[in-house]
Motif scaffolding. Structure first.
Motif, PDB file in Angstrom:
ATOM      1  N   MET A   1      11.355 -13.586   9.282  1.00  0.00           N
ATOM      2  CA  MET A   1      10.164 -13.209   9.804  1.00  0.00           C
ATOM      3  C   MET A   1       9.280 -13.151   8.946  1.00  0.00           C
ATOM      4  N   ILE A   2       7.755 -12.620   9.677  1.00  0.00           N
ATOM      5  CA  ILE A   2       7.008 -12.440   9.000  1.00  0.00           C
ATOM      6  C   ILE A   2       6.383 -11.207   8.942  1.00  0.00           C
ATOM      7  N   ARG A   3       6.108 -10.717   8.008  1.00  0.00           N
ATOM      8  CA  ARG A   3       5.167  -9.340   7.013  1.00  0.00           C
ATOM      9  C   ARG A   3       4.316  -9.717   6.279  1.00  0.00           C
ATOM     10  N   ALA A   4       2.726  -8.398   7.218  1.00  0.00           N
ATOM     11  CA  ALA A   4       1.734  -8.639   6.049  1.00  0.00           C
ATOM     12  C   ALA A   4       1.930  -8.068   5.316  1.00  0.00           C
TER      13      ALA A   4
ATOM     14  N   LEU B   1      -4.943  -1.765  -6.589  1.00  0.00           N
ATOM     15  CA  LEU B   1      -5.476  -2.879  -6.928  1.00  0.00           C
ATOM     16  C   LEU B   1      -5.629  -4.505  -7.169  1.00  0.00           C
ATOM     17  N   PRO B   2      -6.514  -5.562  -6.766  1.00  0.00           N
ATOM     18  CA  PRO B   2      -6.931  -5.980  -6.279  1.00  0.00           C
ATOM     19  C   PRO B   2      -6.039  -6.988  -5.943  1.00  0.00           C
ATOM     20  N   VAL B   3      -5.806  -7.786  -4.525  1.00  0.00           N
ATOM     21  CA  VAL B   3      -4.882  -8.985  -4.334  1.00  0.00           C
ATOM     22  C   VAL B   3      -4.951  -9.285  -3.564  1.00  0.00           C
ATOM     23  N   PRO B   4      -5.071 -10.428  -3.218  1.00  0.00           N
ATOM     24  CA  PRO B   4      -5.864 -11.643  -2.095  1.00  0.00           C
ATOM     25  C   PRO B   4      -5.454 -11.371  -0.781  1.00  0.00           C
ATOM     26  N   PRO B   5      -5.504 -11.402   0.331  1.00  0.00           N
ATOM     27  CA  PRO B   5      -5.161 -10.579   1.688  1.00  0.00           C
ATOM     28  C   PRO B   5      -3.808 -11.753   1.864  1.00  0.00           C
ATOM     29  N   GLY B   6      -3.178 -11.381   2.604  1.00  0.00           N
ATOM     30  CA  GLY B   6      -1.698 -12.710   2.547  1.00  0.00           C
ATOM     31  C   GLY B   6      -0.140 -12.448   3.881  1.00  0.00           C
ATOM     32  N   ILE B   7       0.491 -12.889   3.704  1.00  0.00           N
ATOM     33  CA  ILE B   7       2.248 -12.962   4.625  1.00  0.00           C
ATOM     34  C   ILE B   7       3.489 -13.192   3.978  1.00  0.00           C
ATOM     35  N   VAL B   8       4.451 -12.586   3.848  1.00  0.00           N
ATOM     36  CA  VAL B   8       5.392 -12.652   3.422  1.00  0.00           C
ATOM     37  C   VAL B   8       6.427 -13.473   4.174  1.00  0.00           C
ATOM     38  N   VAL B   9       7.284 -14.738   4.149  1.00  0.00           N
ATOM     39  CA  VAL B   9       8.167 -15.339   4.857  1.00  0.00           C
ATOM     40  C   VAL B   9       9.415 -15.151   4.409  1.00  0.00           C
TER      41      VAL B   9
END
Lengths: 396, 201
Positions: free
Chosen positions: A1-4, A31-39
């Motif tokens: 499942m894909i999660r932001a 804190l600054p983290v580049p936008p992403g998703i988790v598989v």
């Protein structure tokens, strides 16, 4: 499942992997983290069993916009064992599949057997908008600890490489600068990084290590790992954290019990250091620098010798046999030089800059802390280490 | 230089300082042939003999140059460069895994960082040796590709097999301590591949 990736993501490391779990914490801390998703790791298990990737992957990645990084992140840290792909142009199905498959490389399997990690966990994958440490003159990459991992001294410690991406820092092929170089060149980034290190340290109540990229003068954090210090540095930090009120004295003793720490000799904190690398074979040795194996053999007749080489080959073995300790500029704790030094029971420091180590100079190597110091020093006796004395007092 | 002397020179180039007996064993030739070869090479200034506790036969800088030229010429004459380069790529992956294994054999995780493995824990050692056996099974395949390209590499397979056999017989110094241990033979194989392909370390 894909999660932001977001501060609201509530799953544990067993679902989204250790890397994403740390990034979620960073986001919660503002804190600054580049936008992403988790598989998720479950998707890895599904892929390895049935060859299918979760629905919605392409759409989720497309929504990030532009090129991305694709990184592995298992629930249990397996550093360097699985693939990381940088600067990938979507769609990323092939890249995600490659990272999933890297779970089963023989090297990764061996690592899991040796460390008692189950084979059926699988790895999560983090896909993030690519940030470029090589974008311009105000860009770079590095790693930073909230305290010196060799000594436990307070304050940021680490390295930075201007104008390069993070993989160049990890590969170790290029000469990095001490992290303090950021202060002069990018004072705003330096301040942000120092503040971030204080924030994560307070949150984790432990020393933390972060990987970061600076893109056009803007700081991005790519990973956070708490803990991991050894020996006297661990004792020093445990005592300091207790004094700063971040942990209790009982926690300090539990974390760095002097009776459980390895009894390897270590140099005192605060001595003049010529070079730092990684400790690859424990012990302390003093001798004169020999920069070739032949010189080591000749000089050993007159007194102890430290063999200093860019890297080692079988042609250096007789020099190593003659030497009391060894320093190499390249290679890590799993290198031929490290294996040979350990087999001979000789202290070794690897991955240490050797520019200051001129032939004939008297130096002392500490193969636990990864330090090369000028002159002769004797290892610290337990009773002379203030941190150890304090911990023993607290333990009573 | 005849092929026999060339083999002696190249073997010594990949081993570092050694006795004539060790060169003979590594090259798979008689001790007399190794000794004769070394003396002839010494007269040509390609090898030297040093006395003393850490002495033995070693290659000179001139010997390294002559050997590099000779093995590169041989490789191209046999048209084997492409196959060997491809096999080397797979060797590099195995090498990382093997060095992990050696490190795990020598050091293990402790409460406050890595500690020296005292080999008192038969369970832990058993896991490492089981993985070494598994590794060896996969290394054989790549070693087959390598010796298929350049036949003299076949001797490494034999030496590694002897080392593993001794480990299995309980002589655990043959993992990484002894001069003919699995690690030391593998280290020489690594050097041989780099020298043969002309890749700087």
């Amino acid at each position: 499942m894909i999660r932001a990736l977001s501060g609201g993501l509530g799953h544990g490391a067993e679902v989204i992997g250790g890397k994403a779990h740390g990034l979620v914490r960073l986001l919660r801390l503002g804190l600054p983290v580049p936008p992403g998703i988790v598989v998720g790791a479950a998707d890895c298990r599904e892929y390895l069993a049935a060859g299918t990737l979760p629905d919605g992957l392409d759409e989720a990645v497309a929504a990030l916009g532009g090129r991305v990084s694709v990184r592995s992140g298992a629930a249990v840290s397996m550093p360097g064992m699985m693939d990381t792909l940088l600067d990938v142009t979507p769609p990323v199905a092939t890249a995600v599949a490659a990272v999933f498959e890297s779970w089963n490389t023989p090297r990764a399997v061996t690592y899991r057997r040796l460390h008692g990690i189950a084979d059926d966990l699988g790895t999560a994958v983090v896909v993030q908008t690519m940030v470029y440490g090589d974008r311009d003159g105000r860009s770079g990459s590095g790693v930073a600890f909230s305290r010196d991992p060799n000594t436990g001294d307070p304050g940021p410690y680490g390295e930075v490489l201007f104008g390069r991406r993070g993989d160049a820092v990890v590969a170790g092929a290029e000469r990095t600068l001490p992290i303090s170089a950021l202060r002069a060149r990018e004072p705003g980034v330096w301040d942000s990084l120092c503040a971030a290190l204080r924030t994560v340290e307070r949150h984790y109540r432990d020393v933390c290590q972060v990987e970061f990229t600076v893109e056009s003068g803007r700081l991005w954090l790519l990973q956070v790992r708490p803990g991991g210090l050894a020996g006297r540095a661990a004792m020093r930090v445990a005592v300091d954290l207790a004094r700063e009120g971040l942990i209790t004295r009982a926690e300090a003793v539990a974390r760095a019990d002097p009776d459980r720490l390895p009894r390897t000799p270590l140099l005192a904190a605060g001595i003049a250091v010529l070079s730092r690398g990684l400790g690859a074979s424990p012990g302390v040795a003093t001798g004169r620098v020999a920069t070739t194996a032949g010189a080591a053999v000749r000089m050993a007749a007159a007194g102890p010798v430290i063999l200093v080489r860019p890297t080692t080959s079988p042609l250096d073995l007789h020099g190593l046999a003659a030497a009391a300790g060894v320093v190499t500029a390249r290679g890590g704790p799993a290198s031929h030089a490290a294996v040979v030094a350990r087999s001979m029971g000789k202290p070794a420091v690897v991955g240490a800059p050797i520019g200051e180590l001129a032939e004939g100079r008297l130096v002392t190597v500490d193969g636990s802390a990864g330090v090369v110091a000028a002159g002769e020093h004797t290892p610290v006796a337990s009773a002379d280490d203030p941190a150890e004395t304090t911990l023993r007092k607290w333990a009573r | 230089m005849d092929d026999g002397d060339g083999l002696v020179l190249h073997t010594l180039r990949c081993m570092g300082f050694s006795s004539a007996g060790r060169v003979a064993d590594a090259a798979g030739i008689s001790a007399d042939d190794a000794e004769d070869g070394l003396i002839a090479l010494a007269q040509a200034g390609l090898v030297t003999h040093e006395r003393g506790a850490f002495g033995g036969w070693g290659v000179t800088d001139a010997g390294k140059l002559v050997d590099a030229e000779r093995v590169a010429g041989e490789l191209d004459a046999e048209g084997a460069r492409g196959v060997l380069t491809e096999a080397y790529r797979r060797f590099v992956g195995l090498n990382s895994e093997f060095l992990d294994l050696c490190s795990a054999w020598q050091m293990r995780a402790g409460g406050g960082g890595p500690v020296i493995n005292d080999h008192e824990d038969a369970g832990y050692d058993g896991v490492v040796l089981e993985r070494l056996g598994d590794f060896d099974g996969r290394a054989v395949v790549v070693l087959g590709e390598i010796s298929g390209a350049v036949a003299r590499f076949g001797r490494y397979r034999e030496r590694l097999g002897v080392a593993l056999g001794r480990v299995r017989g309980g002589e655990i110094g043959y993992v990484a301590d002894e001069l003919e241990s699995y690690h030391h033979v593998w280290f020489q194989l690594h050097e041989d591949l780099l020298v043969t392909l002309g890749i700087p370390r």
